[in-house]
Design an enzyme around this catalytic site. Structure first.
Site, mmCIF file in Angstrom:
data_model
loop_
_atom_site.group_PDB
_atom_site.id
_atom_site.type_symbol
_atom_site.label_atom_id
_atom_site.label_comp_id
_atom_site.label_asym_id
_atom_site.label_seq_id
_atom_site.Cartn_x
_atom_site.Cartn_y
_atom_site.Cartn_z
ATOM 1 N N ASN A 4 0.505 -1.256 0.229
ATOM 2 C CA ASN A 4 -0.264 -0.113 -0.195
ATOM 3 C C ASN A 4 0.869 1.098 -0.390
ATOM 4 O O ASN A 4 1.832 1.920 1.215
ATOM 5 C CB ASN A 4 -0.665 -0.335 1.097
ATOM 6 C CG ASN A 4 -1.337 1.313 1.420
ATOM 7 O OD1 ASN A 4 -1.511 1.892 0.545
ATOM 8 N ND2 ASN A 4 -2.252 1.435 2.324
ATOM 9 N N LYS A 6 0.706 4.704 -0.494
ATOM 10 C CA LYS A 6 -0.614 5.545 0.212
ATOM 11 C C LYS A 6 -0.667 6.270 -0.939
ATOM 12 O O LYS A 6 -0.300 7.123 -1.740
ATOM 13 C CB LYS A 6 0.215 5.874 2.284
ATOM 14 C CG LYS A 6 -0.467 4.671 2.521
ATOM 15 C CD LYS A 6 -0.498 5.237 4.870
ATOM 16 C CE LYS A 6 -0.346 3.555 5.055
ATOM 17 N NZ LYS A 6 -0.638 3.371 6.382
ATOM 18 N N HIS A 94 -9.312 1.908 5.247
ATOM 19 C CA HIS A 94 -7.898 1.467 5.566
ATOM 20 C C HIS A 94 -8.469 2.785 6.820
ATOM 21 O O HIS A 94 -8.921 3.768 6.965
ATOM 22 C CB HIS A 94 -6.862 2.115 4.633
ATOM 23 C CG HIS A 94 -5.554 2.052 5.195
ATOM 24 N ND1 HIS A 94 -5.507 2.546 6.234
ATOM 25 C CD2 HIS A 94 -4.487 1.043 5.284
ATOM 26 C CE1 HIS A 94 -3.988 2.475 6.185
ATOM 27 N NE2 HIS A 94 -3.519 1.687 6.150
ATOM 28 N N GLU A 96 -6.840 4.935 7.547
ATOM 29 C CA GLU A 96 -6.426 6.644 7.491
ATOM 30 C C GLU A 96 -7.659 6.962 7.351
ATOM 31 O O GLU A 96 -7.859 8.019 7.252
ATOM 32 C CB GLU A 96 -5.042 6.580 6.947
ATOM 33 C CG GLU A 96 -3.965 6.135 7.665
ATOM 34 C CD GLU A 96 -2.619 5.237 7.088
ATOM 35 O OE1 GLU A 96 -3.027 5.562 5.260
ATOM 36 O OE2 GLU A 96 -1.782 4.962 7.373
ATOM 37 N N GLU A 166 -5.277 -4.963 10.437
ATOM 38 C CA GLU A 166 -4.071 -3.490 10.403
ATOM 39 C C GLU A 166 -4.519 -3.508 11.861
ATOM 40 O O GLU A 166 -5.153 -2.333 12.673
ATOM 41 C CB GLU A 166 -3.863 -2.854 9.682
ATOM 42 C CG GLU A 166 -3.861 -3.177 8.335
ATOM 43 C CD GLU A 166 -3.175 -1.905 7.329
ATOM 44 O OE1 GLU A 166 -2.283 -2.579 6.983
ATOM 45 O OE2 GLU A 166 -3.688 -1.402 7.250
ATOM 46 N N GLY A 172 3.217 2.286 10.716
ATOM 47 C CA GLY A 172 3.762 3.672 10.350
ATOM 48 C C GLY A 172 4.541 4.493 12.034
ATOM 49 O O GLY A 172 5.485 5.342 12.161
ATOM 50 N N SER A 212 4.258 -2.189 9.967
ATOM 51 C CA SER A 212 5.713 -1.762 10.555
ATOM 52 C C SER A 212 5.709 -3.397 10.141
ATOM 53 O O SER A 212 7.232 -3.874 10.795
ATOM 54 C CB SER A 212 5.516 -1.255 11.780
ATOM 55 O OG SER A 212 5.480 -0.219 12.301
HETATM 56 O O1 LIG Z 1 -1.464 0.887 6.876
HETATM 57 C C1 LIG Z 1 -0.337 -0.183 6.445
HETATM 58 C C2 LIG Z 1 -0.736 -0.529 5.349
HETATM 59 O O2 LIG Z 1 -2.122 -0.890 4.452
HETATM 60 C C3 LIG Z 1 0.727 -0.513 6.912
HETATM 61 O O3 LIG Z 1 2.072 0.626 7.320
HETATM 62 P P1 LIG Z 1 3.091 0.540 7.669
HETATM 63 O O4 LIG Z 1 3.828 -0.667 7.253
HETATM 64 O O5 LIG Z 1 3.636 1.337 7.376
HETATM 65 O O6 LIG Z 1 3.549 0.755 9.428
#
Ligand SMILES: O=C(CO)COP(=O)(O)O
Length: 251
Positions: A4, A6, A94, A96, A166, A172, A212
């Site tokens: 992903n 983002k 997601h 976010e 997640e 992150g 992560s």
């Molecule tokens: O949100 C994520 C994947 O959709 C995970 O992000 P990270 O791997 O940067 O922690």
């Protein structure tokens, strides 16, 4: 293994990134692991052209989809548009989007339905925040999100859904869930799918862990019985690192 991206990499950078991945991965890798990238909308046409032109085995998809099929929804992208670009996947719910765009379980449910109307496979994201985790409510919270997003989704459709667990506190932050943490909730997700549908369907659904994930921790997470893949954020922006993640078996 899905990357992903983002809101990173423009369409020119996307081409370079997919070329590097294709160069680094072999037929043996693709036979063992399905590899997908989830770039920003503006990259998808370029990724499609590259994947088609070079007959790459990399799948791709979008990070969101409108719940609506067409019309006066300024800024939104329909499932039909994504299907026309030969997207296989679309990320739904997601954390976010839940956090910054107010998406709730009803929104996710409408988007899962929109994805299936257009032949797209949803990667449905679920997972708890830090407060819920501290209070020990991770399983109940995550299963409530699952129930909400899959409401009225028939078994024929649910059989192909991908669920990404997640935990928000691990996204992150560098704070990866332990393999046992991941297994606890991924196992509970599979058990709930068996209740909502049946055991065969639940066994066939792919459940990813995300948060992560790096080349150094992926193998231990993948060793858990109910973790079938990873949804990778930051580490997917580094093609060498993502290649190593795809090759977790070689470690
Ligand atoms: O949100 C994520 C994947 O959709 C995970 O992000 P990270 O791997 O940067 O922690």
């Amino acid at each position: 293994m899905a990357g992903n991206w983002k809101m990173n990499l423009n369409h020119l950078e996307a081409i370079a990134q997919v070329q590097k991945l294709a160069f680094g991965l072999s037929d043996k890798d693709f036979a063992a692991v399905e590899v997908a990238v989830l770039p920003p909308f503006t990259d998808l046409r370029s990724v499609q052209t590259l994947v088609d032109g070079d007959k790459l085995k990399i799948k791709y998809g979008a990070q969101d989809v409108s719940a609506h099929d067409s019309g006066a929804y300024t800024g939104e992208i329909s499932g039909a548009m994504l299907a026309k670009l030969n997207c296989t996947y679309v990320v739904i719910g997601h954390s976010e989007r839940r956090q910054y765009h107010g998406e709730d379980d009803a929104t996710c449910n409408a988007k899962v339905k929109a994805a299936y109307r257009h032949g797209l496979t949803p990667i449905l994201c679920v997972g708890e925040g830090l407060e819920v985790r501290k209070a020990g409510g991770q399983v109940a919270h995550t299963l409530a999100q699952l129930d909400g997003a899959l409401k009225d989704i028939p078994a024929e459709q649910a059989a192909s859904v991908v669920i990404a667990y997640e935990p928000v506190w691990a996204i992150g932050t560098g704070e990866v869930a332990t393999p046992d943490d991941a297994q606890e909730v991924c196992g509970a997700i599979r058990a709930r799918l068996a209740e909502l549908y049946d055991a065969d369907l639940a066994d066939g659904v792919r459940i990813q862990y995300g948060g992560s994930v790096k080349s150094g921790n992926v193998a231990a997470i993948m060793a858990q019985p109910d973790v079938d893949g990873a949804l990778v954020g930051g580490a997917a922006l580094d093609s060498d690192e993502f290649t190593k993640i795809v090759r977790f078996r070689d470690q």
